[in-house]
Scaffold this active site. Structure first.
Site, PDB file in Angstrom:
ATOM      1  N   ASN A 134       0.839  -1.194   0.000  1.00  0.00           N
ATOM      2  CA  ASN A 134       0.000   0.000   0.000  1.00  0.00           C
ATOM      3  C   ASN A 134       0.877   1.248   0.000  1.00  0.00           C
ATOM      4  OD1 ASN A 134      -2.710   1.173   0.110  1.00  0.00           O
ATOM      5  ND2 ASN A 134      -1.894   2.125   1.956  1.00  0.00           N
ATOM      6  N   GLU A 197      -1.605   1.505  -6.331  1.00  0.00           N
ATOM      7  CA  GLU A 197      -1.241   2.926  -6.415  1.00  0.00           C
ATOM      8  C   GLU A 197      -0.184   3.207  -7.485  1.00  0.00           C
ATOM      9  OE1 GLU A 197      -1.593   1.387  -3.455  1.00  0.00           O
ATOM     10  OE2 GLU A 197      -3.136   2.534  -2.403  1.00  0.00           O
ATOM     11  N   ASP A 244      -6.635  19.826  10.370  1.00  0.00           N
ATOM     12  CA  ASP A 244      -6.986  19.080   9.150  1.00  0.00           C
ATOM     13  C   ASP A 244      -7.747  19.978   8.169  1.00  0.00           C
ATOM     14  OD1 ASP A 244      -7.337  16.824   7.362  1.00  0.00           O
ATOM     15  OD2 ASP A 244      -6.858  15.595   9.085  1.00  0.00           O
TER      16      ASP A 244
HETATM   17 MN    MN Z   1      -4.440   1.770  -0.904  1.00  0.00          MN
END
Ligand code: MN
Length: 421
Positions: A134, A197, A244
């Protein structure tokens, strides 16, 4: 395109602001980035180079994707994550290898008054466990010379991989990538199928992505800086407060700890910092959802375009443009948009004659095409965004959809007068 080539191109196009004087990593850099809004290269933050606001406008994003601004979403929707990824043995990232880790030597910035500590904000955390890879950006709080606290949001992929490793009592190998091809930075901010990705980045860029292997087995793209390490299985630390996307403070949580074991970097590396709630942060968080909404609305009616507006933090508010075919399309578009982006709170659906990038034109549609008792959809007690300060403690909120499309049978009442040539 490498990180440096992208910065060089900004400079050639006269879009780069350069700050030669020494700037403090505490507040001063983020203050300048907030004022400048444009890409800004600091030459001396504790002796290091730092770039901020790198991908902070839709124009930059469009240039990166080689399409006009209006076609960003259709381009992103058309690309499937099936590009070529190549493993190579050498990388410019290996110019300098440091086994003696001291993260405090990096120009890690403190952005806002009540921030818990300096934060890495542009680090792509690449993790690998049980054959699954990931890559995603996480905010990383500096805890000490070789330790970071990582906010891992459930049930995202890094969170799941960490939990899987922790259940076996094993640390999760990670490599934190700072400053790589902007297409990769963008791709890792996008929700793609697990492990895809880099394939998505390769498809977006229209050419292969090269990865090289770190000592802990994690494969990473060429970049300015790489921090190799492990997320500890059980150790937790206080993470936060941190600002954020809404520009308000997110509260302190107990989050996993990353132990850094090795630092790789180019000679005279350029550190990448993303200003929390700044334009780059908003675009990276928001734009990846636009193709999802686009596709979902496309299932129920003819969709023309989608934008998550800046005023809505590029996250909570969407404007969806449709070519209305039958009465009720606006409401179906509202439901599809909410289903595609669960954090979405308010959505306005407009016709094809409205400029969705112009807030005044969207307001015009609301002013002239909405009747409150029939054109609003109010949906209480649904899951919202944990980042919405007005959300309920259990994570629910009330969503409102505004159907600001013309009533089809009365179409001529809505005709916008034009002056002939
Ligand atoms: Mn991912």
């Amino acid at each position: 395109m490498s990180f440096r080539e992208f910065i060089d191109r900004l400079k050639e196009n006269g879009k780069l602001v350069e700050v030669q004087k020494a700037v403090s990593p505490k507040f001063e850099a983020s203050r300048i980035a907030k004022q400048t809004k444009a890409p800004v290269l600091f030459h001396d933050i504790s002796g290091s180079k730092v770039i901020m606001n790198l991908l902070g406008s839709r124009e930059e994003l469009a240039a990166m994707l080689k399409v006009p601004k209006e076609e960003i979403i259709s381009k992103l929707s058309a690309v499937s994550p099936e590009g070529e990824v190549r493993l190579v043995s050498d990388s410019p990232t290996l110019e300098v290898v440091e086994d003696e880790v001291d993260l405090t030597k990096l120009p890690i910035l403190t952005h806002f008054e009540k921030d818990g500590a300096p934060y890495l904000t542009a680090g792509i955390v690449v993790s690998e466990y049980g054959g699954t890879v990931n890559a995603s950006i996480h905010r990383l709080m500096l805890l000490g010379k070789d330790r970071l606290a990582a906010r891992l949001v459930p049930p995202r992929h890094t969170y799941l991989l960490h939990r899987k490793a922790a259940e076996k009592g094993e640390p999760l190998p990670v490599a934190i990538v700072l400053g790589c091809d902007p297409t990769i930075i963008y791709a890792t901010s996008t929700r793609v199928p697990v492990g895809k990705e880099f394939e998505y980045a390769a498809a977006l860029r229209g050419g292969p992505i090269e990865l090289f292997e770190c000592e802990n087995g994690v494969k990473v793209p060429h970049s300015e800086i790489v921090l190799e390490g492990y997320i500890e299985p059980w150790e937790r630390a206080d993470e936060g407060p941190f600002v954020d996307i809404t520009g308000t403070y997110d509260h302190v949580r107990k989050e996993p700890v990353i132990r850094i074991t090795r630092v790789l970097h180019r000679k005279d590396p350029i550190y990448h910092g993303i200003l929390p709630a700044g334009p780059e942060h908003l675009l990276m968080m928001g734009v990846p959802y636009e193709p999802r909404i686009f596709r979902a609305v496309g299932e129920v009616t003819t969709v023309r375009n989608v934008v998550l507006t800046e005023g809505g933090c590029c996250y909570l508010h969407a404007v969806v443009q449709i070519e209305k075919q039958t009465e009720g399309d606006g409401k179906n578009a509202i439901m599809a948009a909410f289903a595609a982006h669960t954090s979405l709170k308010h959505v306005v659906v407009v016709d094809e004659d409205i400029d969705i990038f112009d807030p005044n034109d969207v307001e015009f549609a609301i002013a002239t095409r909405v009747k409150g008792d029939t054109d609003l959809m109010i949906i209480p007690n649904v899951r919202g965004s944990s980042l919405d300060p007005r959300g309920a403690p259990d994570g629910t909120t009330t969503k409102i959809g505004i159907d600001a499309t013309k009533v089809l049978v009365e179409k001529e009442n809505f005709e916008r007068a034009e002056i002939p040539e």
